[in-house]
Write an enzyme that holds these catalytic residues in place. Sequence first.
Site, PDB file in Angstrom:
ATOM      1  N   GLU A 156      -8.153  34.877   7.203  1.00 54.37           N
ATOM      2  CA  GLU A 156      -7.358  34.711   5.978  1.00 54.37           C
ATOM      3  C   GLU A 156      -7.244  36.047   5.270  1.00 54.37           C
ATOM      4  OE1 GLU A 156      -8.502  31.461   3.394  1.00 54.37           O
ATOM      5  OE2 GLU A 156      -7.958  32.602   1.598  1.00 54.37           O
TER       6      GLU A 156
ATOM      7  N   GLU B 217      -4.701  36.746  -5.577  1.00 54.29           N
ATOM      8  CA  GLU B 217      -5.203  35.491  -6.120  1.00 54.29           C
ATOM      9  C   GLU B 217      -5.468  35.680  -7.607  1.00 54.29           C
ATOM     10  OE1 GLU B 217      -7.664  32.654  -3.406  1.00 54.29           O
ATOM     11  OE2 GLU B 217      -8.448  34.689  -3.103  1.00 54.29           O
TER      12      GLU B 217
END
Length: 282
Positions: A156, A161
């Site tokens: 990932e 974020e």
Amino acid sequence: MIGKNKFFTVFCLFYVSISSCQETLNIGNKEKDVFSNDYWKDAVLVWADEFEGDSLSLDNWRFETGNHGWGNNELQNYLENSNVEVSGGTLKITARKENVGGSEYTSARLNSRKEFTYGKIEVRAKIPELKGKGIWPAIWMLGSNIDSVGWPACGEIDIMEYVSYSPNETHFSIHSTANNHIQGTQVTSGPVPLQTIEEEFHVYGLLWTDEYLKFYIDEEENVKLSFLRPTDANTDNWPFSKPFYFLLNIAVGGNWGGLEGVDAATFPATMEIDYVRVYQKM
């Protein structure tokens, strides 16, 4: 007939000449050092979505739907179409407080149909206006073999974020079998201050080669996290030499996003994406 000595001399000169030319050719074809300052200067745009027009390109994106918590105890129900709009040159993903299918919140999660291995990646985006706690917007990538190997073995790459209980900052991270948040071993930038993250568009960038992942904001030189390929690289600690696809979403609540609860005043919350661009070396 050429004498043996003369023939040998001519042959040697011919061999040296050919060898010299071949050496020059090899030098010319030698791959440029991926760590050089100008490595990405001649990268070519190979794919982009500029989100023009008035509808999402289903040739570029597909919806991923459901309300099963997504491995993080998230609260939203990801729906198809209703929480996405393309207008004014941007993609808008909106999380809402509404009861659908047993969930109190709805949102959208988009996956790119195209996959990429290596490149300079830039996503220009604006995070939702700060109105309260509880949302978790993200711009990220997953290894395309996730269905066969699962997470985190697929790898990932978190290009951006954000959690709204911690405003004015963003985070960059990578996850793998060896490094992931379940074990508390993820590789992360930690909170990166960005005072205008909720008010202005910013470019969230990734420089990705077979030797490193580098994450930056706005300019290539503004690197906030570098992860070098381990010297003992294997599929556990470096699953990043294979195709990955993009994900764009806003989660609600969850193990991280909901750490300090979810405020009703937060909704509706809209993340805008101006473009997604991928440049590669030719």
